[in-house]
Design a protein around this motif. Structure first.
Motif, PDB file in Angstrom:
ATOM      1  N   ILE A 120      34.551  42.120-111.227  1.00 21.96           N
ATOM      2  CA  ILE A 120      33.604  43.142-110.780  1.00 21.96           C
ATOM      3  C   ILE A 120      32.239  42.524-110.476  1.00 21.96           C
ATOM      4  O   ILE A 120      31.616  42.840-109.465  1.00 21.96           O
ATOM      5  CB  ILE A 120      33.477  44.246-111.846  1.00 21.96           C
ATOM      6  N   LEU A 121      31.762  41.643-111.344  1.00 14.29           N
ATOM      7  CA  LEU A 121      30.445  41.041-111.165  1.00 14.29           C
ATOM      8  C   LEU A 121      30.380  40.233-109.869  1.00 14.29           C
ATOM      9  O   LEU A 121      29.400  40.328-109.115  1.00 14.29           O
ATOM     10  CB  LEU A 121      30.080  40.166-112.369  1.00 14.29           C
ATOM     11  N   GLU A 122      31.415  39.458-109.591  1.00 15.05           N
ATOM     12  CA  GLU A 122      31.448  38.664-108.354  1.00 15.05           C
ATOM     13  C   GLU A 122      31.267  39.574-107.137  1.00 15.05           C
ATOM     14  O   GLU A 122      30.501  39.259-106.222  1.00 15.05           O
ATOM     15  CB  GLU A 122      32.776  37.922-108.248  1.00 15.05           C
ATOM     16  N   GLN A 123      31.962  40.695-107.140  1.00 12.64           N
ATOM     17  CA  GLN A 123      31.874  41.616-106.008  1.00 12.64           C
ATOM     18  C   GLN A 123      30.500  42.272-105.916  1.00 12.64           C
ATOM     19  O   GLN A 123      29.940  42.409-104.826  1.00 12.64           O
ATOM     20  CB  GLN A 123      32.947  42.698-106.124  1.00 12.64           C
ATOM     21  N   ALA A 124      29.949  42.682-107.054  1.00 13.30           N
ATOM     22  CA  ALA A 124      28.630  43.332-107.058  1.00 13.30           C
ATOM     23  C   ALA A 124      27.555  42.367-106.566  1.00 13.30           C
ATOM     24  O   ALA A 124      26.675  42.753-105.788  1.00 13.30           O
ATOM     25  CB  ALA A 124      28.306  43.843-108.461  1.00 13.30           C
ATOM     26  N   LEU A 125      27.646  41.112-106.976  1.00 15.53           N
ATOM     27  CA  LEU A 125      26.666  40.111-106.539  1.00 15.53           C
ATOM     28  C   LEU A 125      26.807  39.784-105.054  1.00 15.53           C
ATOM     29  O   LEU A 125      25.868  39.279-104.439  1.00 15.53           O
ATOM     30  CB  LEU A 125      26.803  38.833-107.370  1.00 15.53           C
ATOM     31  N   SER A 126      27.967  40.096-104.489  1.00 17.58           N
ATOM     32  CA  SER A 126      28.205  39.854-103.058  1.00 17.58           C
ATOM     33  C   SER A 126      27.978  41.103-102.227  1.00 17.58           C
ATOM     34  O   SER A 126      28.314  41.128-101.039  1.00 17.58           O
ATOM     35  CB  SER A 126      29.639  39.367-102.841  1.00 17.58           C
ATOM     36  N   GLY A 127      27.419  42.145-102.834  1.00 16.52           N
ATOM     37  CA  GLY A 127      27.101  43.361-102.090  1.00 16.52           C
ATOM     38  C   GLY A 127      28.055  44.521-102.292  1.00 16.52           C
ATOM     39  O   GLY A 127      27.892  45.571-101.674  1.00 16.52           O
ATOM     40  N   GLY A 128      29.057  44.349-103.146  1.00 16.28           N
ATOM     41  CA  GLY A 128      29.965  45.456-103.439  1.00 16.28           C
ATOM     42  C   GLY A 128      29.222  46.580-104.138  1.00 16.28           C
ATOM     43  O   GLY A 128      28.319  46.342-104.942  1.00 16.28           O
ATOM     44  N   ILE A 129      29.604  47.803-103.830  1.00 14.47           N
ATOM     45  CA  ILE A 129      28.901  48.983-104.345  1.00 14.47           C
ATOM     46  C   ILE A 129      29.650  49.581-105.528  1.00 14.47           C
ATOM     47  O   ILE A 129      30.868  49.735-105.498  1.00 14.47           O
ATOM     48  CB  ILE A 129      28.766  50.047-103.228  1.00 14.47           C
ATOM     49  N   ILE A 130      28.889  49.947-106.554  1.00 18.31           N
ATOM     50  CA  ILE A 130      29.405  50.705-107.690  1.00 18.31           C
ATOM     51  C   ILE A 130      28.749  52.073-107.622  1.00 18.31           C
ATOM     52  O   ILE A 130      27.530  52.191-107.733  1.00 18.31           O
ATOM     53  CB  ILE A 130      29.101  50.004-109.028  1.00 18.31           C
ATOM     54  N   ASP A 131      29.559  53.093-107.397  1.00 16.17           N
ATOM     55  CA  ASP A 131      29.071  54.450-107.190  1.00 16.17           C
ATOM     56  C   ASP A 131      28.964  55.203-108.518  1.00 16.17           C
ATOM     57  O   ASP A 131      29.931  55.261-109.277  1.00 16.17           O
ATOM     58  CB  ASP A 131      30.032  55.181-106.245  1.00 16.17           C
ATOM     59  N   ASN A 132      27.786  55.771-108.795  1.00 10.10           N
ATOM     60  CA  ASN A 132      27.567  56.463-110.064  1.00 10.10           C
ATOM     61  C   ASN A 132      28.507  57.639-110.259  1.00 10.10           C
ATOM     62  O   ASN A 132      28.963  57.890-111.378  1.00 10.10           O
ATOM     63  CB  ASN A 132      26.115  56.937-110.171  1.00 10.10           C
ATOM     64  N   SER A 133      28.817  58.378-109.197  1.00  7.24           N
ATOM     65  CA  SER A 133      29.713  59.526-109.356  1.00  7.24           C
ATOM     66  C   SER A 133      31.131  59.070-109.694  1.00  7.24           C
ATOM     67  O   SER A 133      31.850  59.759-110.430  1.00  7.24           O
ATOM     68  CB  SER A 133      29.713  60.410-108.096  1.00  7.24           C
ATOM     69  N   THR A 134      31.537  57.911-109.198  1.00 10.37           N
ATOM     70  CA  THR A 134      32.855  57.386-109.548  1.00 10.37           C
ATOM     71  C   THR A 134      32.867  56.914-111.003  1.00 10.37           C
ATOM     72  O   THR A 134      33.854  57.135-111.721  1.00 10.37           O
ATOM     73  CB  THR A 134      33.257  56.236-108.605  1.00 10.37           C
ATOM     74  N   ILE A 135      31.784  56.306-111.444  1.00 10.00           N
ATOM     75  CA  ILE A 135      31.680  55.905-112.855  1.00 10.00           C
ATOM     76  C   ILE A 135      31.759  57.147-113.745  1.00 10.00           C
ATOM     77  O   ILE A 135      32.459  57.146-114.767  1.00 10.00           O
ATOM     78  CB  ILE A 135      30.362  55.132-113.121  1.00 10.00           C
ATOM     79  N   ALA A 136      31.081  58.224-113.357  1.00 18.76           N
ATOM     80  CA  ALA A 136      31.141  59.475-114.123  1.00 18.76           C
ATOM     81  C   ALA A 136      32.561  60.030-114.132  1.00 18.76           C
ATOM     82  O   ALA A 136      33.039  60.522-115.164  1.00 18.76           O
ATOM     83  CB  ALA A 136      30.168  60.495-113.537  1.00 18.76           C
ATOM     84  N   TRP A 137      33.258  59.941-112.993  1.00 19.04           N
ATOM     85  CA  TRP A 137      34.640  60.411-112.932  1.00 19.04           C
ATOM     86  C   TRP A 137      35.515  59.607-113.891  1.00 19.04           C
ATOM     87  O   TRP A 137      36.288  60.184-114.659  1.00 19.04           O
ATOM     88  CB  TRP A 137      35.175  60.309-111.499  1.00 19.04           C
ATOM     89  N   TRP A 138      35.398  58.280-113.856  1.00 19.82           N
ATOM     90  CA  TRP A 138      36.181  57.442-114.764  1.00 19.82           C
ATOM     91  C   TRP A 138      35.863  57.786-116.222  1.00 19.82           C
ATOM     92  O   TRP A 138      36.751  57.816-117.063  1.00 19.82           O
ATOM     93  CB  TRP A 138      35.921  55.961-114.509  1.00 19.82           C
ATOM     94  N   ALA A 139      34.587  58.044-116.522  1.00 26.13           N
ATOM     95  CA  ALA A 139      34.187  58.359-117.900  1.00 26.13           C
ATOM     96  C   ALA A 139      34.845  59.641-118.393  1.00 26.13           C
ATOM     97  O   ALA A 139      35.083  59.802-119.597  1.00 26.13           O
ATOM     98  CB  ALA A 139      32.669  58.470-117.992  1.00 26.13           C
TER      99      ALA A 139
END
Length: 106
Positions: A44-63
């Protein structure tokens, strides 16, 4: 068998979202027979550092999901994007009994 069902878990719904894992299984659409399966986590970190997006609403859904469902995010070891895609490609090639151009991904 030439049909492969693929499931990609992500941390968003856009095309540039971080991908958590790739899972797949080979199956025969006619007989329903299930073949070998594949699963790999992606860093996950590799992708985020390369511009990958982590969406807050998706994090809330997973939670809000069950403990078992959340386990899909953490139960497998993560690998680099390159290694993950290479491993998936090798698995498809190894397990396809037909020409790769005839493989159907679902």
């Amino acid at each position: 068998m030439r049909d492969i069902m693929v499931d990609i878990e992500t941390l968003g719904t856009d095309t540039n979202s971080v991908v958590v894992s790739i899972s797949a299984v080979i199956f025969d659409l006619t007989s329903g027979k299930i073949g070998s399966s594949f699963e790999i986590g992606i860093d996950i970190l590799e992708q985020a550092l390369s511009g990958g997006i982590i969406d807050n609403s998706t994090i809330a859904w997973w939670a809000s999901q069950s403990k078992e469902a959340k386990g899909a995010l953490t139960r497998i070891e993560s690998h680099s994007v390159g290694k993950s895609l290479e491993s998936f490609n090798k698995w498809v090639a190894k397990n396809s009994l037909s020409n790769l151009k005839d493989v159907k991904l679902w």
